[in-house]
Design an enzyme around this catalytic site. Structure first.
Site, PDB file in Angstrom:
ATOM      1  N   LYS A  44     -27.352  -7.779  47.121  1.00 27.62           N
ATOM      2  CA  LYS A  44     -27.153  -6.330  47.060  1.00 27.62           C
ATOM      3  C   LYS A  44     -28.469  -5.631  47.404  1.00 27.62           C
ATOM      4  O   LYS A  44     -29.483  -5.786  46.716  1.00 27.62           O
ATOM      5  CB  LYS A  44     -26.645  -5.917  45.684  1.00 27.62           C
ATOM      6  N   LYS A  54     -11.988  -9.179  38.920  1.00 29.44           N
ATOM      7  CA  LYS A  54     -12.825  -9.142  37.731  1.00 29.44           C
ATOM      8  C   LYS A  54     -12.118  -9.832  36.562  1.00 29.44           C
ATOM      9  O   LYS A  54     -11.007  -9.443  36.171  1.00 29.44           O
ATOM     10  CB  LYS A  54     -13.156  -7.694  37.350  1.00 29.44           C
TER      11      LYS A  54
END
Length: 370
Positions: free
Chosen positions: A265, A165
């Site tokens: 997802k 991240k």
């Protein structure tokens, strides 16, 4: 076969340590998940799960799932769960939009359909492909040394693919990306995931300063339109994650050549029924996929591994198991990291995994035909 009951549980899932993303502007310490059980008049039982990553990551929240199921239950009671498209259309009539609400019911229908066929779910989703499913770690925001410490923990669990991240500020992110790239070992892969943190100008500056790295950069900006601004001005392979929510989004992504990778997802797009369609379209367009979900227990992770297992190489890129970030997981069996950063879909009919029903207690809501 008919659906005769819809039961709902809420699960509190503490994380084993706080998790930050998008440069630290989003921080989480626990997740709120919803389990759904469908019962049938022939004795088969299906399980599904919906777990948004908190309430601030996407336009989705856990209590919204439970409120939405109250609207959907009357529409699916009495339907044949094996007819997954029929059930999905009934849900869309009863509650337009709100795809994340439909996902756990849809998952439970697929679980039952595969059990009825006597097949593992991956065989109903296209057929088990050879080889195990590669997993990727998820590395929270931090300093370069903090990021590497998390990667070392993931390496100890067998991971060779990392999603790190970034998204704090341009100068700091350039340093992070160069630092991590230089410390990847032979055979390791790293994706830099900004989680929508950059403005287009920031994304262009950060990526044009690091063109030599040639790593996939995921979801640099908030919207697909902003992403396309960046796409025109950078050379790195790009991934779209949060901006892929509908089939219309995917068609536009393909039409514009927006990316080389998508994060597919299951819960975000509305369940296995929609995710399977998107998977097939991505394969036709030559787009690689991270097939996973937004959070949850081993139940939700196992559904993602089944879809990934039914997706041939090289289209399936990597899959994430959120369960490894949790302190509790009331699920028996299912897909797990085998110690080498890979997993296999269970061979049993259906999902091949079930909650520990004694540990769940009584459902918070039960729906039966009137």
């Amino acid at each position: 076969m008919k659906i005769t009951g819809v039961d709902v549980w809420a699960l509190d899932l503490p994380l084993n340590r706080p998790y930050s993303l998008s440069g630290g502007r989003l921080r989480f310490e626990r997740l709120d998940s919803t389990l759904v059980r469908l019962t049938t008049d022939e004795g088969l039982i299906g399980w599904g799960e919906g777990c948004p990553w908190g309430s601030t990551y996407l336009p989705a929240f856990a209590r919204g799932i439970r409120a939405g199921i109250e609207e959907l239950a009357p529409a699916v009671l009495g339907l044949d769960p094996r007819r997954t498209d029929v059930v999905y259309r009934a849900m869309s009539v009863a509650l337009p939009g709100h795809p994340y609400v439909k996902s756990p019911i849809d998952m439970a229908c697929w679980d039952i359909a595969a059990q009825a066929a006597g097949l593992p779910l991956c065989d109903l989703l296209g057929g088990r492909t050879e080889g195990s499913v590669r997993l990727h770690s998820s590395i929270p925001s931090g300093s370069p040394d903090e990021l590497m410490a998390e990667i070392d923990l993931a390496r100890a669990e067998g991971y060779t693919f990392h999603s790190a991240k970034v998204g704090a500020d341009v100068d700091a992110d350039i340093e992070r990306m160069r630092f991590l790239d230089s410390r990847m070992e032979s055979g390791e892969e790293v994706t830099f995931d900004a989680n929508r943190a950059w403005l287009p100008a920031e994304a262009v500056a950060a990526l044009n300063a690091t063109t030599e790295l040639n790593r996939v950069v995921e979801q640099p900006c908030e919207t697909l339109d902003q992403h396309l601004q960046v796409r025109r001005l950078v050379r790195q392979p790009l991934a779209i994650d949060e901006s892929l929510q509908t089939m219309g989004d995917l068609l536009r992504i393909i039409e514009t050549g927006a990316c080389e990778v998508v994060g597919l997802k299951i819960g975000r797009v509305g369940g296995l029924t929609v995710a399977r369609r998107m998977r097939d379209l991505c394969m036709e367009a030559g787009i690689r996929m991270n097939i996973e979900d937004t959070g949850g227990t081993t139940l939700q992770a196992t559904a993602a591994v089944h879809l990934a297992q039914a997706t041939p190489e090289p289209f399936r890129r990597a899959t994430w198991l959120c369960v490894e970030h949790l302190t509790v997981d009331p699920i028996e069996g299912g897909a797990r990291n085998d110690g080498s950063g890979r997993a296999n879909a269970p061979a049993e009919p259906g999902l091949g995994t079930r909650p520990d029903i004694d540990g769940l207690g009584e459902p918070m809501a039960s729906h039966r035909p009137q």
